[in-house]
Enzyme design. Structure first.
Site, mmCIF file in Angstrom:
data_model
loop_
_atom_site.group_PDB
_atom_site.id
_atom_site.type_symbol
_atom_site.label_atom_id
_atom_site.label_comp_id
_atom_site.label_asym_id
_atom_site.label_seq_id
_atom_site.Cartn_x
_atom_site.Cartn_y
_atom_site.Cartn_z
ATOM 1 C CD GLU A 199 -2.480 1.817 0.361
ATOM 2 O OE1 GLU A 199 -3.280 1.059 -0.224
ATOM 3 O OE2 GLU A 199 -2.317 3.018 0.048
ATOM 4 N NE ARG B 215 -15.007 4.920 0.997
ATOM 5 C CZ ARG B 215 -15.079 4.399 -0.230
ATOM 6 N NH1 ARG B 215 -14.163 3.559 -0.636
ATOM 7 N NH2 ARG B 215 -16.045 4.726 -1.035
ATOM 8 C CE1 TYR C 72 -25.298 6.484 1.680
ATOM 9 C CE2 TYR C 72 -24.227 5.870 3.726
ATOM 10 C CZ TYR C 72 -24.163 6.133 2.368
ATOM 11 O OH TYR C 72 -22.961 6.035 1.710
ATOM 12 C CG ASP D 227 -12.851 1.844 -8.137
ATOM 13 O OD1 ASP D 227 -13.824 1.093 -8.280
ATOM 14 O OD2 ASP D 227 -12.923 2.930 -7.519
HETATM 15 C C1 LIG Z 1 -18.990 9.246 -3.755
HETATM 16 C C2 LIG Z 1 -18.826 7.770 -3.885
HETATM 17 C C3 LIG Z 1 -19.743 6.921 -3.283
HETATM 18 C C4 LIG Z 1 -19.613 5.531 -3.409
HETATM 19 N N1 LIG Z 1 -20.539 4.739 -2.818
HETATM 20 C C5 LIG Z 1 -20.442 3.393 -2.956
HETATM 21 C C6 LIG Z 1 -21.387 2.537 -2.336
HETATM 22 O O1 LIG Z 1 -22.305 3.003 -1.651
HETATM 23 N N2 LIG Z 1 -21.258 1.184 -2.517
HETATM 24 C C7 LIG Z 1 -20.236 0.646 -3.254
HETATM 25 O O2 LIG Z 1 -20.169 -0.601 -3.384
HETATM 26 N N3 LIG Z 1 -19.318 1.447 -3.848
HETATM 27 C C8 LIG Z 1 -19.391 2.792 -3.710
HETATM 28 N N4 LIG Z 1 -18.459 3.594 -4.286
HETATM 29 C C9 LIG Z 1 -17.354 2.987 -5.079
HETATM 30 C C10 LIG Z 1 -16.227 2.490 -4.197
HETATM 31 O O3 LIG Z 1 -15.818 3.500 -3.313
HETATM 32 C C11 LIG Z 1 -15.040 2.036 -5.029
HETATM 33 O O4 LIG Z 1 -15.488 1.263 -6.104
HETATM 34 C C12 LIG Z 1 -14.074 1.198 -4.182
HETATM 35 O O5 LIG Z 1 -13.513 1.981 -3.151
HETATM 36 C C13 LIG Z 1 -12.965 0.618 -5.050
HETATM 37 O O6 LIG Z 1 -12.090 -0.112 -4.242
HETATM 38 P P1 LIG Z 1 -10.647 -0.476 -4.765
HETATM 39 O O7 LIG Z 1 -10.028 -1.285 -3.674
HETATM 40 O O8 LIG Z 1 -10.716 -1.037 -6.122
HETATM 41 O O9 LIG Z 1 -9.887 0.914 -4.925
HETATM 42 P P2 LIG Z 1 -9.490 2.049 -3.785
HETATM 43 O O10 LIG Z 1 -10.472 1.962 -2.689
HETATM 44 O O11 LIG Z 1 -9.313 3.274 -4.548
HETATM 45 O O12 LIG Z 1 -8.103 1.486 -3.258
HETATM 46 C C14 LIG Z 1 -6.920 1.563 -3.993
HETATM 47 C C15 LIG Z 1 -5.743 1.541 -3.010
HETATM 48 O O13 LIG Z 1 -4.528 1.421 -3.750
HETATM 49 C C16 LIG Z 1 -3.580 2.301 -3.209
HETATM 50 N N5 LIG Z 1 -2.603 2.564 -4.286
HETATM 51 C C17 LIG Z 1 -2.748 3.366 -5.357
HETATM 52 N N6 LIG Z 1 -1.644 3.310 -6.127
HETATM 53 C C18 LIG Z 1 -0.792 2.438 -5.536
HETATM 54 C C19 LIG Z 1 0.509 1.939 -5.850
HETATM 55 N N7 LIG Z 1 1.171 2.329 -6.946
HETATM 56 N N8 LIG Z 1 1.084 1.044 -5.003
HETATM 57 C C20 LIG Z 1 0.437 0.635 -3.871
HETATM 58 N N9 LIG Z 1 -0.781 1.084 -3.523
HETATM 59 C C21 LIG Z 1 -1.393 1.970 -4.346
HETATM 60 C C22 LIG Z 1 -4.389 3.499 -2.758
HETATM 61 O O14 LIG Z 1 -3.676 4.278 -1.791
HETATM 62 C C23 LIG Z 1 -5.625 2.814 -2.182
HETATM 63 O O15 LIG Z 1 -5.449 2.473 -0.821
HETATM 64 C C24 LIG Z 1 -18.554 4.982 -4.162
HETATM 65 C C25 LIG Z 1 -17.622 5.830 -4.761
HETATM 66 C C26 LIG Z 1 -17.750 7.209 -4.624
HETATM 67 C C27 LIG Z 1 -16.730 8.092 -5.273
#
Ligand SMILES: Cc1cc2nc3c(=O)[nH]c(=O)nc-3n(C[C@H](O)[C@H](O)[C@H](O)COP(=O)(O)OP(=O)(O)OC[C@H]3O[C@@H](n4cnc5c(N)ncnc54)[C@H](O)[C@@H]3O)c2cc1C
Length: 395
Positions: free
Chosen positions: A50, A124, A218, A296
């Protein structure tokens, strides 16, 4: 779910006695933390990188539908998450202009009975803390904070890119596209639950549908705090999760000619706003050799169907299942994972796109939408999400 294959992975070191193989994960967001747990459950040794020095709160509330909660429960997280989550009794969909309820979608016990798992809303930071506690306690997970992934970190070790919407893994190793700005900005703030206007039920999700904007409210933190998210159209497109937002700017977007007093009062009651420009990722290659993308990083979507984190959690479960079925063939396992996720993500993206379109309709079509919603009723509207919420790893 996953068929078996052949090949070879880098073996874990002798010190990692329980694990049969080693896997690197880039990013400890919801996807990366869940992947570490699902992989460790399949007896992989996981090196989780991370880039942040500490995993801090980014964002406030998150809705977790049954397709995601049943995976978290399966990982043994029920007690910790449920202790801080709220199980909303329903979603009250409201007309932005009049403030009146258009329809009420049942959740709570109804969703639990219907889908066999709860619909939760959780802060979160609480979800992350629960995942992190399990990650830290697991002998086969090596969490390395302050360690940004780079290509040279683990040559030869299978890699899972869970590094979010601006994924370096996607862009560097796949030559994948940068994220695309959607023209929408999400604003978020929190309120003490005691400050909630009286006509808003404290145990529900309230969703106001307006022209080119919607508002979601909520409870989180066992109901003590209220999360307010306003999604508006706009051109501010800075990257990142935590930029400060001007209260006057968001208040101006909630014009009294289009928004009822209750919605505007809520907006006005928030002192500190944070905003995110909403980006999406349309890349469709999620596996190449022994590298895979999840969450994502692979397919960031807009939050209109509240499924982004849920898809990251599902991805983690499917990926671990595929790798667990053929631990000696990461490349084949990752290909099968990508294939299995294709139609699922397409369905959810379609639903997300449709929701965005329906939520932001201008009058007079919005009047027809409201009428249709009222006539259909809450249970039938919920049933439109059956294909998403009923999903389970082993059908
Ligand atoms: C306003 C909003 C509301 C939302 N509401 C919902 C909801 O109600 N329900 C739902 O299911 N989803 C919701 N989402 C979507 C959800 O937040 C994301 O889809 C989710 O957080 C994606 O998770 P992830 O682990 O793929 O990415 P992230 O949570 O973005 O995690 C990526 C991680 O990788 C790390 N990172 C980045 N680059 C590097 C690197 N080079 N080396 C090491 N680490 C790195 C970052 O620091 C981070 O910790 C919402 C999104 C938004 C913007």
């Amino acid at each position: 779910m996953c068929a078996k294959g052949q090949g070879s992975l880098t073996p874990a070191t002798t010190a990692q006695t329980r694990a049969r193989r080693a896997v690197a994960v880039a990013g400890a967001g919801i996807g990366g933390l869940t992947a570490a747990l699902t992989l460790a459950e399949k007896r992989f040794h996981v090196v989780l990188h991370e880039k942040a020095e500490a995993l801090e709160e980014a964002g406030a509330g998150i809705q977790l539908s049954p397709n995601a909660t049943r995976i978290l429960i399966g990982l043994g997280l029920e007690q910790e998450v449920a202790a801080r989550a709220v199980t909303p009794d329903g979603i009250s969909i409201r007309n932005a202009r009049s403030g009146r309820e258009i329809v009420r979608i049942p959740l709570g016990a109804f969703a639990q009975a219907h889908y066999g798992a709860p619909y939760w809303i959780v802060h979160r930071a609480d979800l992350q803390a629960a995942l992190l506690a399990h990650v830290r306690a697991h002998p086969d997970i090596d969490l390395r904070l302050g360690s940004a992934y780079s290509d040279s970190i683990h040559p030869g070790m299978p890699l899972i890119g869970a590094d979010g919407v601006w994924s370096r893994v996607r862009q560097q190793l796949f030559g994948g596209p940068p994220a695309t700005f959607s023209g929408h900005v999400a604003w978020r703030g929190t309120l003490d639950a005691a400050a909630l206007p009286r006509d808003i039920a404290p145990g529900s999700i309230a969703l106001w549908l307006g022209q080119a904007a919607h508002l979601v409210v909520y409870p989180v933190r066992s109901g003590t705090l209220v999360n307010v998210v306003a999604i508006v159209e706009g051109q501010w497109e800075q990257q990142g999760w935590n930029a400060p937002g001007e209260a006057a700017e968001i208040a101006a977007a909630f014009d009294p000619r289009r928004w009822s007093g209750a919605a505007r009062d809520l907006i006005g009651a928030i002192e500190t706003w944070r905003k995110w420009a909403l980006f999406s990722v349309s890349h469709t290659q999620w596996a190449r050799g022994d590298v895979a993308l999840i969450g994502d990083a692979a397919h960031a979507m807009l939050p209109f169907a509240a499924q982004g984190a849920a898809m990251a959690i599902e991805d983690a479960a499917v990926l671990a299942d595929c790798l667990g079925q053929s631990p000696d063939d990461a490349s084949g396992a990752f290909q099968r994972y990508a294939l299995l996720r294709r139609s699922r993500i397409a369905l959810v993206k379609r639903t997300t796109w449709q929701s965005g379109l329906i939520y932001h309709l201008p009058p007079p079509v919005s009047l027809a939408r409201n009428l249709v919603m009222t006539l259909l009723g809450g249970e039938r509207l919920l049933a439109q999400r059956d294909a998403i919420y009923r999903w389970r790893l082993t059908p």
